[in-house]
Design a protein around this motif. Structure first.
Motif, mmCIF file in Angstrom:
data_model
loop_
_atom_site.group_PDB
_atom_site.id
_atom_site.type_symbol
_atom_site.label_atom_id
_atom_site.label_comp_id
_atom_site.label_asym_id
_atom_site.label_seq_id
_atom_site.Cartn_x
_atom_site.Cartn_y
_atom_site.Cartn_z
ATOM 1 N N ALA A 18 23.446 -12.389 -41.726
ATOM 2 C CA ALA A 18 24.193 -13.365 -42.266
ATOM 3 C C ALA A 18 23.228 -14.869 -42.138
ATOM 4 C CB ALA A 18 25.533 -13.685 -41.556
ATOM 5 N N LEU A 19 22.675 -14.992 -40.966
ATOM 6 C CA LEU A 19 21.888 -16.198 -40.755
ATOM 7 C C LEU A 19 20.655 -16.093 -41.816
ATOM 8 C CD1 LEU A 19 21.755 -16.723 -37.019
ATOM 9 C CD2 LEU A 19 22.694 -18.382 -38.700
ATOM 10 N N ASP A 63 31.231 -12.389 -43.484
ATOM 11 C CA ASP A 63 30.174 -12.792 -42.768
ATOM 12 C C ASP A 63 29.419 -13.939 -43.096
ATOM 13 O OD1 ASP A 63 30.664 -10.443 -41.138
ATOM 14 O OD2 ASP A 63 30.051 -9.195 -42.626
ATOM 15 N N VAL A 64 29.466 -14.449 -44.202
ATOM 16 C CA VAL A 64 28.837 -15.497 -44.892
ATOM 17 C C VAL A 64 29.569 -15.841 -46.061
ATOM 18 C CG1 VAL A 64 26.961 -14.074 -45.785
ATOM 19 C CG2 VAL A 64 26.717 -16.516 -45.495
ATOM 20 N N LEU A 77 36.703 -16.297 -43.548
ATOM 21 C CA LEU A 77 35.488 -16.459 -42.261
ATOM 22 C C LEU A 77 36.302 -16.768 -40.915
ATOM 23 C CD1 LEU A 77 32.979 -18.859 -44.024
ATOM 24 C CD2 LEU A 77 32.475 -16.597 -43.208
ATOM 25 N N LEU A 88 29.344 -20.216 -42.330
ATOM 26 C CA LEU A 88 29.053 -19.121 -41.240
ATOM 27 C C LEU A 88 30.131 -19.161 -40.379
ATOM 28 C CD1 LEU A 88 25.238 -19.496 -40.868
ATOM 29 C CD2 LEU A 88 26.342 -17.483 -41.850
ATOM 30 N N PRO A 106 27.561 -15.882 -35.982
ATOM 31 C CA PRO A 106 27.101 -15.423 -37.068
ATOM 32 C C PRO A 106 26.143 -13.875 -36.862
ATOM 33 C CG PRO A 106 25.848 -17.166 -36.934
ATOM 34 C CD PRO A 106 26.782 -17.086 -35.719
ATOM 35 N N ALA A 131 21.868 -16.857 -45.140
ATOM 36 C CA ALA A 131 21.969 -18.446 -45.552
ATOM 37 C C ALA A 131 20.774 -19.266 -45.562
ATOM 38 C CB ALA A 131 22.829 -18.789 -44.400
ATOM 39 N N ARG A 166 30.531 -23.073 -39.033
ATOM 40 C CA ARG A 166 29.118 -23.780 -39.412
ATOM 41 C C ARG A 166 28.956 -23.785 -40.998
ATOM 42 N NH1 ARG A 166 25.491 -20.261 -35.536
ATOM 43 N NH2 ARG A 166 23.802 -21.597 -36.634
ATOM 44 N N THR A 167 28.218 -24.978 -41.106
ATOM 45 C CA THR A 167 27.662 -24.910 -42.599
ATOM 46 C C THR A 167 26.370 -25.363 -42.654
ATOM 47 O OG1 THR A 167 28.514 -27.371 -42.708
ATOM 48 C CG2 THR A 167 30.087 -25.896 -43.517
#
Length: 308
Positions: free
Chosen positions: A289-290, A151-152, A145, A281, A285, A293, A168-169
Motif C-alpha cells: 500500500a505504501l 488498504d489504500v 480504511l 492509508l 499500512p 501510494a 495517514r494522507t
C-alpha cells in the motif's frame, strides 16, 4: 469404544519431528537434525503416540518404521506442514509487498486515469499481488480504511474537507475544474473562459442539496449565483446533456480523458476552482500500500496538458 486421539497435541514442532523420524527411520538422525538428545526425541514421540491412541513406529533392531497408524498420521502431517510452509511464504510476501491481496479504494473520477494507470505500473512490478478496486465517495472510502476493509484509498477534500478518521494522507495533486462546453458554444474557440461570461448558462450539477460546492463558491466569487435546474449524477450523463446543448458543467481535470467527442474543455481564467486529492492509508499500512501510494504521487508529473 476406544477414545478419540487428542489432536490438540499435534503441534507444528511435534509434527516436524515426527516427519523427520518417519523420513529418516531413525530417532538418532532426527535428534542430530533438531539438536535434541536421542532420549528427548524418544520421549516426545512417546507422548505423540499416547495422544494418537497407539504406536506410530515399530522399533526395529536398526531404526524404526511407521505402523499403519503412523502412515495415516504422517500423510496428514505432511499436508499440514506443507500448508504451514505456504502460509509462512504468503505472510512473508505480504509483509515484503510481493504478494497477497491489495484492496484499493477510489472516487469515480480518479478511476478514469489516475488509478488504472498507476495500477498498471504497479501490476507490472508486482504481478503476484492480487488487486481489488472499490469505488465510492471519499467519506465511504475513509470508513473502509478505518474498518480495515481497504488498504489504500484515493480521496479528495470535496465537497466539505477531508473525511474524519483518516490516519495517514499523502497529497497527490491539485485537481482543478475545467468547464465543459458543446463544440458549437459561443466560447468554445476561446483558450480559456471567464466564469462571468457563463453567468446566464444552465449548469448541470449533482451535488447533494444544501452542501457547499466548488461551483457555487467560484460563481459567488465571480458575482453571480449559478442556475442549476438540471441535476445529473453520472459523469457520462452530464456529458450527454452538455453535448445536447442543455447546459454546461465543471469537469475535474482527472476526468479529462473521459470527455467524448463533441465537447470541449476550457480552463477558467484567473483562480480556477480546484480540489485536493490524497492517497489515504491506515495507521499501519502494508508495504504494498505504501508503494502504491508513492506511485500514485509520481503520476502527477505525467498528467496531460490542458485539453484543447
Amino acid at each position: 469404544m476406544p477414545a478419540m486421539p487428542d489432536t490438540n497435541a499435534f503441534d507444528a514442532a511435534t509434527l516436524r519431528l515426527f516427519d523427520e523420524v518417519a523420513r529418516s527411520g531413525s530417532f538418532t538422525a532426527a535428534a542430530e537434525l533438531f539438536g535434541y538428545t536421542q532420549s528427548a526425541v524418544s520421549r516426545r514421540v512417546a507422548a505423540l503416540e499416547r495422544a494418537a491412541g497407539g504406536p506410530l513406529f515399530e522399533r526395529l533392531a536398526r531404526g524404526v518404521r511407521l505402523t499403519p497408524a503412523g502412515v495415516a498420521l504422517h500423510r496428514h502431517a505432511v499436508a499440514v506442514l506443507d500448508r504451514l510452509q505456504r502460509a509462512g511464504e504468503d505472510l512473508a510476501a505480504i509483509h515484503e509487498g510481493r504478494g497477497g491481496i491489495l484492496r484499493v479504494g477510489a472516487f469515480a473520477t480518479a478511476s478514469v486515469a489516475l488509478v488504472p494507470g498507476t495500477l498498471r505500473r504497479f501490476a507490472g512490478r508486482h504481478p503476484d499481488v492480487e488487486l481489488r478496486v472499490i469505488e465510492g465517495l471519499s467519506a465511504r472510502l475513509a470508513d473502509g480504511l478505518h474498518a480495515g476493509a481497504l488498504d489504500v484509498a484515493v480521496i479528495s477534500d470535496y465537497p466539505s474537507g477531508l473525511p474524519d478518521g483518516v490516519a495517514r494522507t499523502l497529497p497527490l495533486v491539485d485537481d482543478r475544474l475545467l468547464v465543459a462546453l458543446p463544440a458549437d458554444h459561443r466560447l468554445a474557440a476561446e483558450h480559456d473562459v471567464d466564469l462571468r461570461d457563463l453567468a446566464g448558462e444552465s449548469w448541470i450539477e449533482a451535488a447533494p442539496r444544501g452542501q457547499p460546492t466548488l461551483l457555487a463558491t467560484a460563481c459567488a466569487a465571480a458575482g453571480f449565483t449559478p442556475r442549476t435546474g438540471l441535476r445529473v449524477a453520472e459523469w457520462s450523463g452530464k456529458f450527454g446533456f452538455v453535448a445536447a446543448g442543455l447546459g454546461v458543467t465543471l469537469v475535474p481535470e482527472l476526468a479529462a480523458g473521459a470527455v467524448p467527442r463533441g465537447l470541449v474543455l476550457r480552463p477558467l481564467r484567473g483562480t480556477a476552482p480546484a480540489r485536493k486529492v490524497y492517497a489515504a492509508l491506515p495507521a499501519t499500512p502494508l508495504p504494498a500500500a505504501l508503494e502504491l501510494a508513492g506511485m500514485l504521487r509520481e503520476w502527477q508529473m505525467c498528467t496531460t496538458d490542458t485539453p484543447t
